[in-house]
Design a protein around this motif. Structure first.
Motif, short mmCIF file in Angstrom:
data_model
loop_
_atom_site.label_atom_id
_atom_site.label_comp_id
_atom_site.label_asym_id
_atom_site.label_seq_id
_atom_site.Cartn_x
_atom_site.Cartn_y
_atom_site.Cartn_z
N ILE A 578 0.86 -1.19 0.00
CA ILE A 578 0.00 0.00 0.00
C ILE A 578 0.89 1.24 0.00
O ILE A 578 1.75 1.41 0.88
N THR A 579 0.68 2.09 -0.97
CA THR A 579 1.47 3.32 -1.05
C THR A 579 0.93 4.34 -0.05
O THR A 579 -0.28 4.57 0.00
N TYR A 580 1.82 4.95 0.72
CA TYR A 580 1.39 5.90 1.75
C TYR A 580 2.31 7.12 1.76
O TYR A 580 3.43 7.11 1.24
N ALA A 581 1.79 8.19 2.36
CA ALA A 581 2.59 9.39 2.63
C ALA A 581 2.66 9.56 4.14
O ALA A 581 1.88 8.96 4.88
N SER A 582 3.60 10.38 4.61
CA SER A 582 3.82 10.51 6.05
C SER A 582 3.99 11.98 6.43
O SER A 582 4.73 12.71 5.76
N ILE A 583 3.29 12.38 7.48
CA ILE A 583 3.40 13.76 7.98
C ILE A 583 3.79 13.70 9.44
O ILE A 583 3.01 13.24 10.29
N ARG A 584 5.02 14.17 9.73
CA ARG A 584 5.57 14.08 11.08
C ARG A 584 6.08 15.45 11.54
O ARG A 584 6.30 16.35 10.73
N GLY A 585 6.32 15.53 12.84
CA GLY A 585 6.76 16.79 13.40
C GLY A 585 8.17 17.18 13.05
O GLY A 585 8.54 18.36 13.09
N ASP A 586 9.03 16.20 12.71
CA ASP A 586 10.43 16.52 12.43
C ASP A 586 10.69 16.80 10.96
O ASP A 586 11.83 16.91 10.54
N GLN A 587 9.64 16.92 10.14
CA GLN A 587 9.82 17.19 8.73
C GLN A 587 10.03 18.68 8.47
O GLN A 587 9.52 19.53 9.19
N THR A 588 10.73 18.97 7.39
CA THR A 588 10.81 20.36 6.93
C THR A 588 9.49 20.74 6.29
O THR A 588 8.68 19.88 5.92
N ARG A 589 9.28 22.03 6.14
CA ARG A 589 8.05 22.50 5.51
C ARG A 589 7.91 21.95 4.09
O ARG A 589 6.82 21.53 3.68
N ALA A 590 9.02 21.90 3.36
CA ALA A 590 8.97 21.43 1.98
C ALA A 590 8.60 19.95 1.91
O ALA A 590 7.80 19.52 1.08
N ALA A 591 9.19 19.15 2.83
CA ALA A 591 8.88 17.72 2.85
C ALA A 591 7.42 17.49 3.21
O ALA A 591 6.74 16.63 2.64
N ARG A 592 6.95 18.26 4.15
CA ARG A 592 5.55 18.13 4.56
C ARG A 592 4.61 18.45 3.40
O ARG A 592 3.65 17.73 3.14
N ASP A 593 4.92 19.54 2.67
CA ASP A 593 4.06 19.93 1.55
C ASP A 593 4.08 18.87 0.45
O ASP A 593 3.05 18.60 -0.18
N ARG A 594 5.24 18.26 0.21
CA ARG A 594 5.33 17.21 -0.80
C ARG A 594 4.44 16.02 -0.44
O ARG A 594 3.77 15.44 -1.29
N ASN A 595 4.44 15.64 0.84
CA ASN A 595 3.64 14.50 1.28
C ASN A 595 2.14 14.80 1.22
O ASN A 595 1.35 13.92 0.87
N VAL A 596 1.76 16.03 1.59
CA VAL A 596 0.35 16.40 1.49
C VAL A 596 -0.10 16.38 0.04
O VAL A 596 -1.17 15.85 -0.30
N LYS A 597 0.73 16.90 -0.85
CA LYS A 597 0.40 16.93 -2.28
C LYS A 597 0.29 15.51 -2.84
O LYS A 597 -0.60 15.21 -3.64
N ALA A 598 1.20 14.64 -2.42
CA ALA A 598 1.16 13.25 -2.89
C ALA A 598 -0.15 12.60 -2.50
O ALA A 598 -0.78 11.89 -3.31
N PHE A 599 -0.58 12.81 -1.27
CA PHE A 599 -1.83 12.18 -0.81
C PHE A 599 -3.05 12.77 -1.52
O PHE A 599 -3.96 12.03 -1.91
#
Length: 718
Positions: A578-599
């Protein structure tokens, strides 16, 4: 001389006496004395364990010959009454010896069973004993050819409760009308290949119409025995299925989306059809929830959940719930219990007919249909088709619509009644309609949005099994015992013997002290470490349910508080492809945005795993309408913020938050407390006075008070 002579004489007399003692009486002849001697040999041998194979053979042969000799004595008309009584008494003595031997080594009892295997060595020894007793050796019948046991037979068990049920219900005769139900012979369609055209009719003749049988109006349920209990109401789309069962429909492929209450529909349909005892086969993660739903919707019925080998199962219950993983152990006694209905949840689990899981489910369905003319059979799944139209095959067979070769029963009759053959252009649409009318029901959230709340929290109780579950319950019991001891010391210290009931103020002071100590401790078991361990124990179960949801409805949001819970969930998703994305507290803003966009934009990303703290605010994840709360927060506000990530302006479907609750632990109490405080903020905004301090500390304190009060009540106080 005389002394010597006397001594010699004494020795002579002593030797003679010894000789006299060693001289045995003449050996008795006959079979019974011979068997008695062998039984004594066996008894001596069994007292020096382990019991050897030769000893087991002798024991079995003696038992067989005692049984045969008893029958022979009873049937011998040449014996006088006194002689017969004497012989039977001697055989009873032998039977007593055998029983005492078996008490020393209980494994020998299996050799006494009517169907116990008699080895070649035992047959040869039996012939030797008979010859030694002067008996003729009868010709032994040819041993039956070995029967290949069914797959998984070596794992099968029969719980004591099931044996008791069978003894209490010895006359569970089959309903031979069942054979008539299936005995529809094709006439016009004889010789035609029908299964392939039936499957293909769902690919080529859909006409843009959803597959759903015509259902009666909910009002038709008014006079039914299946009315919901006081305080609970069915939504209109749920009541339609129950009304159909009340009007006599007995097979359903219930393919509603998750969140539309398939469990309640199935249980009340069983009530309408009087389909008890009812067998329910489910995935492990929802096993406890089914028992919970029985209590909610049909509280006058008793449910039992099968765990492991079923040592605690109640075979007299109305609803028996078992998970797929242990079905192989219980399929034997299930087939003989006399079920009048069967529900298979997440029925797409049986799509592979070659799997042992599918074979067991299909065999049980066949057994029920053999014994019962019109049993209630329900397959529940949001995704009856996963890879191919052929995925229908096992589910239709479960429901008794088809067998390996052709349609059967009412479906075959319906196809005959169309007056068409697969060569006719109109056959495909008519065939599809005939199958749908057998009981396919499919509704989506968007179709029944008016029936259901715009958002709701659905609790999913799960059982924490194994050493981890036992450890958590033990820790909770130890915490309660510690507070109870403090309570009793405080009551004794103030010398107030006249106190009646539980002093709630004292209980609150003790819970406050415990909470303060828990806050200050860096090691040892306390309320916080317990809740953390519960979250870890629920991680796999919560992830498993999220995976099922993703397969049924598409995108799912998964919330957890702790990193290790998120890690466990992500590992399970990876293992299942199952393909998933991950949103965690230690992520940079850019990484977080990439994961939100992927989902939100990539259709292949089915799940987003979110930290409750990091993703609880500021995110828009409304592409999903289902959310899993793997761990409980300490406040309703945190829970609401998480749900608001998908329940926001622009959301076109009702939102369901699936809250995973560890049954029989403090987790369940915390969930109740969060819900009880859920209205405080809204009440405050509406101008209603509310108590101050509705914070996480309140929930923690109230949870400890509840734990202490429950323990005191268990002691009989209050």
């Amino acid at each position: 001389m005389s002394g010597t002579g006397q001594r010699r004489s004494g020795r002579t007399r002593s030797a003679a006496g010894s000789q006299r003692r060693r001289t045995s009486r003449p050996t008795e002849k006959g079979l019974i004395p011979l068997l008695a001697g062998i039984a004594r040999e066996v008894d001596r041998s069994v007292q020096k364990p382990p019991t050897k194979g030769t000893t087991r053979t002798k024991y079995q042969v003696v038992a067989l010959l005692v049984r045969e000799e008893r029958a022979s004595v009873k049937a011998d008309g040449t014996l006088s009454a006194s002689k017969r009584e004497e012989e039977l008494k001697r055989l009873d003595g032998l039977a007593t010896i055998l029983a005492k031997i078996a008490a020393r080594d209980t494994s020998l009892l299996s050799l006494l069973a009517e169907d116990a295997r008699v080895s070649d060595a035992a047959r040869n020894y039996k012939a030797t004993v008979l010859k030694a007793a002067g008996r003729e050796v009868p010709d032994e019948p040819e041993p039956p050819a070995p029967v290949t046991p069914p797959p998984g037979a070596e794992k099968r068990v029969v719980p004591q409760s099931a044996i008791s049920y069978q003894l209490a219900n010895p006359f569970l005769a089959p309903d031979f009308a069942a054979a008539q139900e299936r005995a529809v012979q094709p006439r016009r369609l004889a010789g035609w290949e029908l299964l392939e055209p039936l499957f293909r009719s769902f690919e080529h003749d859909t006409s843009g119409v959803r597959a759903c049988m015509e259902l009666p109006e909910p009002a038709a349920l008014a006079q039914s025995r299946a009315r919901p209990p006081l305080g609970r109401t069915l939504m209109p789309h749920q009541a339609q299925v129950v009304a159909a069962a009340a009007q006599g429909h007995r097979t359903f492929l219930l393919a509603d989306e998750p969140g539309l209450g398939k469990t309640a529909q199935a249980l009340l349909a069983a009530e309408a059809a009087d389909a008890f005892p009812l067998l329910v086969v489910v995935p492990n993660v929802v096993k406890t929830n089914w028992a919970h739903e029985v209590d909610l919707w049909i509280p006058h019925r008793r449910a039992t959940v099968v765990h492991g080998d079923g040592d605690q199962v109640d075979a007299f219950a109305d609803v028996v719930v078992v998970n797929y993983e242990i079905l192989d152990r219980h399929v034997g006694w299930f087939g003989d219990l006399g079920f009048r209905g069967m529900v298979v949840d997440e029925a797409h689990f049986i799509k592979n007919k070659g799997s042992q899981r599918s074979q067991h489910v299909l065999a049980l369905s066949e057994r029920i249909r053999e014994r019962q003319a019109r049993p209630l059979l329900m397959a529940l799944t949001g995704t009856p088709l996963i890879n191919d139209i052929e995925d229908f095959r096992a589910i239709w067979e479960l429901l008794g619509w088809i067998d390996d070769e052709r349609p059967i029963g009412a479906l075959m009759q319906a196809l005959e009644d169309t007056g068409l053959t697969p060569a006719d252009r109109r056959f495909s649409a008519a065939a599809r309609g005939a199958v749908i009318d057998r009981g396919i029901v499919r509704r989506r959230k968007v179709d029944v949005a008016a029936d259901i709340p715009a958002r709701r929290v659905a609790d999913l109780p799960v059982e924490l099994d194994g050493p981890v579950g036992r450890s958590i319950r033990a820790a909770e019991a130890a915490l309660a015992a510690r507070m109870v001891e403090q309570y009793h010391r405080a009551v004794a210290a103030r010398g107030d013997d006249a106190v009646e009931g539980i002093d709630l103020e004292l209980a609150k002071r003790i819970a406050t002290s415990e909470l303060k100590d828990s806050d200050e401790k860096t090691s040892g078991e306390n309320v916080f470490t317990m809740v953390r361990r519960i979250g870890q124990a629920k991680a796999t179960l919560a992830a498993d349910y999220a995976a099922q949801l993703a397969r049924n409805v598409g995108k799912v949001v998964f919330f957890a508080k702790h990193i290790d819970v998120m890690d466990t969930a992500e590992q399970l998703f990876a293992d299942r492809g199952i393909t998933y994305a991950s949103i965690r507290g230690d992520q940079t803003r850019a990484a977080r945005d990439r994961n939100v966009k992927a989902f939100t934009e990539d259709p292949d990303v089915q799940i987003v795993v979110c930290s409750l703290m990091a993703a609880g605010v500021g995110l828009n994840l409304q592409v999903a309408s289902n959310l899993v709360l793997a761990e409980l927060s300490w406040t309703d506000a945190e829970q609401t913020q998480a749900i608001d990530r998908i329940h926001r302006i622009g959301q076109s479907e009702p939102v369901t938050a699936w809250r995973i609750i560890a049954a029989q632990t403090i987790d369940a109490k915390i969930a109740e407390l969060i819900d009880s405080k859920a209205g405080l903020a809204a009440a405050a905004l509406d101008g209603v006075d509310v108590e101050e301090g509705s914070t996480s500390t309140d929930v923690q304190l109230d949870a400890l008070i509840a734990l202490l009060v429950d323990a005191l009540e268990a002691e009989g106080i209050g």
